[in-house]
Write a protein that holds these residues in place. Structure first.
Motif, mmCIF file in Angstrom:
data_model
loop_
_atom_site.group_PDB
_atom_site.id
_atom_site.type_symbol
_atom_site.label_atom_id
_atom_site.label_comp_id
_atom_site.label_asym_id
_atom_site.label_seq_id
_atom_site.Cartn_x
_atom_site.Cartn_y
_atom_site.Cartn_z
ATOM 1 N N HIS A 1 15.941 17.432 -4.713
ATOM 2 C CA HIS A 1 15.306 16.267 -5.337
ATOM 3 C C HIS A 1 16.038 15.048 -4.811
ATOM 4 O O HIS A 1 17.243 15.100 -4.550
ATOM 5 N N ILE A 2 15.337 13.933 -4.666
ATOM 6 C CA ILE A 2 15.966 12.743 -4.074
ATOM 7 C C ILE A 2 17.149 12.243 -4.896
ATOM 8 O O ILE A 2 18.192 11.889 -4.361
ATOM 9 N N ILE A 3 16.993 12.208 -6.213
ATOM 10 C CA ILE A 3 18.088 11.636 -7.007
ATOM 11 C C ILE A 3 18.853 12.695 -7.810
ATOM 12 O O ILE A 3 19.915 12.411 -8.335
ATOM 13 N N LYS B 1 8.620 1.137 2.761
ATOM 14 C CA LYS B 1 8.899 0.319 1.566
ATOM 15 C C LYS B 1 9.690 1.100 0.525
ATOM 16 O O LYS B 1 10.211 0.535 -0.429
ATOM 17 N N CYS B 2 9.745 2.420 0.702
ATOM 18 C CA CYS B 2 10.324 3.305 -0.327
ATOM 19 C C CYS B 2 11.741 2.894 -0.729
ATOM 20 O O CYS B 2 12.572 2.582 0.126
ATOM 21 N N ILE B 3 12.009 2.908 -2.033
ATOM 22 C CA ILE B 3 13.365 2.615 -2.528
ATOM 23 C C ILE B 3 14.018 3.884 -3.080
ATOM 24 O O ILE B 3 15.007 3.813 -3.803
ATOM 25 N N ARG B 4 13.433 5.046 -2.756
ATOM 26 C CA ARG B 4 14.022 6.357 -3.094
ATOM 27 C C ARG B 4 14.340 6.497 -4.586
ATOM 28 O O ARG B 4 15.435 6.917 -4.962
ATOM 29 N N CYS B 5 13.350 6.160 -5.417
ATOM 30 C CA CYS B 5 13.572 6.318 -6.856
ATOM 31 C C CYS B 5 13.276 7.743 -7.310
ATOM 32 O O CYS B 5 13.735 8.184 -8.363
ATOM 33 N N GLY B 6 12.489 8.467 -6.556
ATOM 34 C CA GLY B 6 12.179 9.863 -6.904
ATOM 35 C C GLY B 6 11.041 10.012 -7.899
ATOM 36 O O GLY B 6 10.696 11.130 -8.281
ATOM 37 N N CYS B 7 10.443 8.908 -8.329
ATOM 38 C CA CYS B 7 9.423 8.998 -9.378
ATOM 39 C C CYS B 7 8.186 9.764 -8.901
ATOM 40 O O CYS B 7 7.544 10.481 -9.666
ATOM 41 N N CYS B 8 7.852 9.617 -7.602
ATOM 42 C CA CYS B 8 6.656 10.325 -7.118
ATOM 43 C C CYS B 8 6.869 11.833 -7.162
ATOM 44 O O CYS B 8 5.918 12.596 -7.342
ATOM 45 N N LEU B 9 8.119 12.286 -7.038
ATOM 46 C CA LEU B 9 8.391 13.719 -7.174
ATOM 47 C C LEU B 9 8.173 14.151 -8.625
ATOM 48 O O LEU B 9 7.617 15.213 -8.896
ATOM 49 N N VAL C 1 2.459 5.614 -9.885
ATOM 50 C CA VAL C 1 3.781 5.308 -10.457
ATOM 51 C C VAL C 1 4.718 4.613 -9.478
ATOM 52 O O VAL C 1 5.744 4.071 -9.901
ATOM 53 N N CYS C 2 4.405 4.638 -8.200
ATOM 54 C CA CYS C 2 5.360 4.113 -7.209
ATOM 55 C C CYS C 2 5.701 2.645 -7.506
ATOM 56 O O CYS C 2 4.815 1.791 -7.548
ATOM 57 N N PRO C 3 6.985 2.333 -7.696
ATOM 58 C CA PRO C 3 7.349 0.959 -8.073
ATOM 59 C C PRO C 3 7.095 -0.068 -6.980
ATOM 60 O O PRO C 3 7.035 -1.258 -7.262
ATOM 61 N N VAL C 4 6.948 0.399 -5.726
ATOM 62 C CA VAL C 4 6.687 -0.562 -4.647
ATOM 63 C C VAL C 4 5.278 -0.374 -4.072
ATOM 64 O O VAL C 4 4.967 -0.868 -2.993
ATOM 65 N N LYS C 5 4.469 0.353 -4.818
ATOM 66 C CA LYS C 5 3.037 0.510 -4.500
ATOM 67 C C LYS C 5 2.779 1.068 -3.104
ATOM 68 O O LYS C 5 1.963 0.502 -2.344
ATOM 69 N N ILE C 6 3.446 2.139 -2.760
ATOM 70 C CA ILE C 6 3.147 2.786 -1.473
ATOM 71 C C ILE C 6 1.858 3.595 -1.651
ATOM 72 O O ILE C 6 1.778 4.428 -2.556
ATOM 73 N N PRO C 7 0.846 3.355 -0.827
ATOM 74 C CA PRO C 7 -0.417 4.103 -0.975
ATOM 75 C C PRO C 7 -0.283 5.504 -0.375
ATOM 76 O O PRO C 7 -0.835 5.811 0.684
ATOM 77 N N ILE C 8 0.451 6.376 -1.069
ATOM 78 C CA ILE C 8 0.790 7.688 -0.494
ATOM 79 C C ILE C 8 -0.455 8.509 -0.131
ATOM 80 O O ILE C 8 -0.526 9.049 0.981
ATOM 81 N N PRO C 9 -1.476 8.607 -1.015
ATOM 82 C CA PRO C 9 -2.642 9.408 -0.617
ATOM 83 C C PRO C 9 -3.313 8.882 0.649
ATOM 84 O O PRO C 9 -3.744 9.655 1.496
ATOM 85 N N PRO D 1 6.063 13.903 -2.593
ATOM 86 C CA PRO D 1 5.087 13.090 -1.873
ATOM 87 C C PRO D 1 5.702 12.189 -0.796
ATOM 88 O O PRO D 1 5.153 12.067 0.297
ATOM 89 N N ILE D 2 6.853 11.585 -1.092
ATOM 90 C CA ILE D 2 7.445 10.722 -0.069
ATOM 91 C C ILE D 2 7.919 11.560 1.119
ATOM 92 O O ILE D 2 7.790 11.155 2.276
ATOM 93 N N GLY D 3 8.427 12.770 0.846
ATOM 94 C CA GLY D 3 8.815 13.668 1.946
ATOM 95 C C GLY D 3 7.611 14.067 2.784
ATOM 96 O O GLY D 3 7.698 14.180 4.011
HETATM 97 S S1 SF4 Z 1 7.824 6.589 -6.102
HETATM 98 FE FE1 SF4 Z 1 7.616 5.223 -4.307
HETATM 99 S S2 SF4 Z 1 9.633 4.272 -4.120
HETATM 100 FE FE2 SF4 Z 1 9.919 6.022 -5.448
HETATM 101 S S3 SF4 Z 1 10.535 7.707 -4.067
HETATM 102 FE FE3 SF4 Z 1 8.324 7.830 -4.281
HETATM 103 S S4 SF4 Z 1 7.494 6.655 -2.577
HETATM 104 FE FE4 SF4 Z 1 9.650 6.072 -2.799
#
Ligand code: SF4
Length: 489
Positions: free
Chosen positions: A156-158, A316-324, A376-384, A345-347
């Motif tokens: 997990h990222i965090i 843009k990712c700040i590696r918060c791990g929320c998307c996981l 949920v992404c705090p920096v609005k990365i359009p992952i899909p 998802p970020i991976g």
């Molecule tokens: S929720 Fe957004 S900022 Fe956080 S780890 Fe995932 S992609 Fe990165």
């Protein structure tokens, strides 16, 4: 900035997929507990902040603006770090970054190093490079300490050891440390603290990553919940930070926006327990901190990602791990199934871009595209959207890469596209399929398909195709109509 000559080679010291050989069976239970707690806390924090969506929008704009002007901000970082007495190194790829750190260690005669959480050093396989050079690197975050003992990577990222229960950690301590470790989490943490304290005092070198780099002053920002970040960066005389070039923020004002979002999105805290700011080495005798500070700025394919207008938002990712934490796929398969140090998802969008779609071609497809990650992404990365973009790259190729999908898969995808966009062909196919499948069907299931279409049935049976949706729906309507005409009992 050094121009990347990205060659899509996996980092020199870690093979893609290596981590996936360690998949504990209890992953869904452990993940559900941990991620559920984080998400619950996050909801509570967001409820306290009516301006949450405005903050997300501001963070998106800050990160995008920085990426689009990255050359200017990186030059400013270099200028300010040098002005503060530090040394800046530019690393094109993983091998070069590792070689730089090993060289610095050798020049200072360092035999041991203490490390604080650094995804960038996981990315470049630094521990293996140091070990090959006879330098022992000790991880000092509790989770990283545990997985280093286990000989695996983060799941997990965090929360790198999120998949492990306290009983497993106690057994690991007994086996690897030869200590009679109880299963009480506080006792386990105390054991780790005792061991780590010795290592902090002995190490000649501290190695860190950074959550952010403030261009305005050249300050390194490390956010953590353990005191080890400060120990690693201030006790040894030498501090080396390895940081991806995407970690830059323009100024302190931008940083405050991102800090407000980071801890709340990650663990549901208002602020992490420690937020450290380090600007160069210590400048006076009485001041704390390392005597020498080196900053290794890591490209490793990021310049290349920046050229792609769709995929660049990954950075843009700040590696918060929320998307996981919200991802239904991650929560069922765990981090190791993603094959590299960064999962979820970020991976699934980061790894194929850094390693190349040939090495990680399955990851963009490891998603149901439910969109929870983007919500949920705090920096609005359009992952899909990026997943779909990368799926297209895997199958069709684009100006950045050749297609990586095998020829039979590409041919069947093309056939599927023709069939799905030609109504009469689709109808004919749905009528023929049950007959074509008849020799392979057993009680409504296909237990074994012939190669090359047998990847699924090697593991589990496939439900046999029973007819098109429209026919099924029409039959259902007829049945319901009959029942309604009979009236209620
Ligand atoms: S929720 Fe957004 S900022 Fe956080 S780890 Fe995932 S992609 Fe990165």
């Amino acid at each position: 900035m050094t121009e990347s000559t990205h060659s899509h080679q996996a980092p020199a010291y870690i093979e893609f997929g290596e981590y996936s050989t360690h998949v504990p069976k209890n992953i869904p239970i452990a993940l559900e507990q941990a991620t559920g707690r984080f998400l619950g806390n996050r909801e509570a924090r967001i409820a306290e902040m009516p301006q949450w969506e405005e903050l997300r929008q501001a963070a998106h704009e800050i990160r995008l603006h920085t990426l689009l002007n990255l050359d200017l901000y990186l030059e400013l970082v270099e200028k300010q770090v040098v002005a503060a007495g530090g040394v800046v190194h530019w690393a094109v790829d993983a091998a070069e970054a590792s070689a730089i750190v090993v060289d610095i260690a050798r020049q200072h005669g360092a035999r041991t190093a203490v490390k604080v959480k650094s995804m960038a050093t996981e990315e470049i396989g630094l521990n293996q490079a140091l070990e090959a050079a006879g330098i022992q690197a000790y991880e000092t975050d509790l989770g990283e300490f545990i997985i280093q003992l286990a000989g695996t990577g983060p799941s997990h990222i965090i929360v790198p050891a999120v998949h492990m229960r306290k009983e497993e950690i106690a057994a690991l301590f007994r086996e690897k440390l030869g200590i009679d470790a109880p299963t009480d989490p506080l006792e386990l943490a105390a054991i780790a603290r005792r061991i780590l304290r010795e290592r902090f005092l002995e190490a000649e070198m501290g190695i860190s990553g950074a959550n952010f780099l403030v261009a305005e002053t050249g300050a390194l920002v490390i956010v953590s919940n353990e005191g080890n970040g400060r120990m690693c960066t201030t006790l040894p005389d030498l501090h080396v930070a390895v940081v991806g070039i995407d970690k830059v923020v323009p100024d302190w004002e931008s940083l405050t926006v991102l800090l407000k979002l980071l801890a709340r999105s990650a663990t549901g805290q208002k602020l992490s327990a420690y937020t450290s700011f380090i600007t160069g080495p210590r400048r006076t005798v009485g001041e704390g901190g390392a005597k020498q500070f080196h900053l290794v700025l890591l490209d490793n394919g990021r310049s290349r990602i920046l050229q792609d207008p769709v995929a660049r938002e990954t950075l843009k990712c700040i590696r918060c791990g929320c998307c996981l934490n919200v991802c239904p796929v991650y929560k069922h398969v765990g981090g190791y199934a993603y094959g590299w140090f960064i999962s979820g998802p970020i991976g699934a969008i980061f790894s194929p871009q850094i390693l190349g779609v040939e090495a990680a071609r399955e990851l963009p497809f490891a998603s149901s595209l439910c969109g929870a990650c983007a919500d949920v992404c705090p920096v609005k990365i359009p992952i899909p959207k990026i997943l779909l973009h990368l799926r297209h790259r895997v199958v069709e190729g684009d100006e950045f890469e050749k297609p990586a999908a095998p020829a039979p898969l590409r041919a069947s995808a093309s056939l599927g596209r023709v069939a799905l966009s030609t109504p009469w062909l689709y109808r004919l196919g749905t009528r023929l399929l049950p007959f074509l499948m008849a020799p392979l069907r057993r009680d409504g299931w296909l237990p074994a398909l012939p190669p090359p279409v047998n990847r699924w049935t090697r593991v589990r049976p496939l439900p046999a195709f029973r007819g098109g949706f429209r026919e099924w729906w029409a039959q259902r309507q007829r049945r319901n109509g009959d029942r309604d005409s009979r009236g209620s009992p």
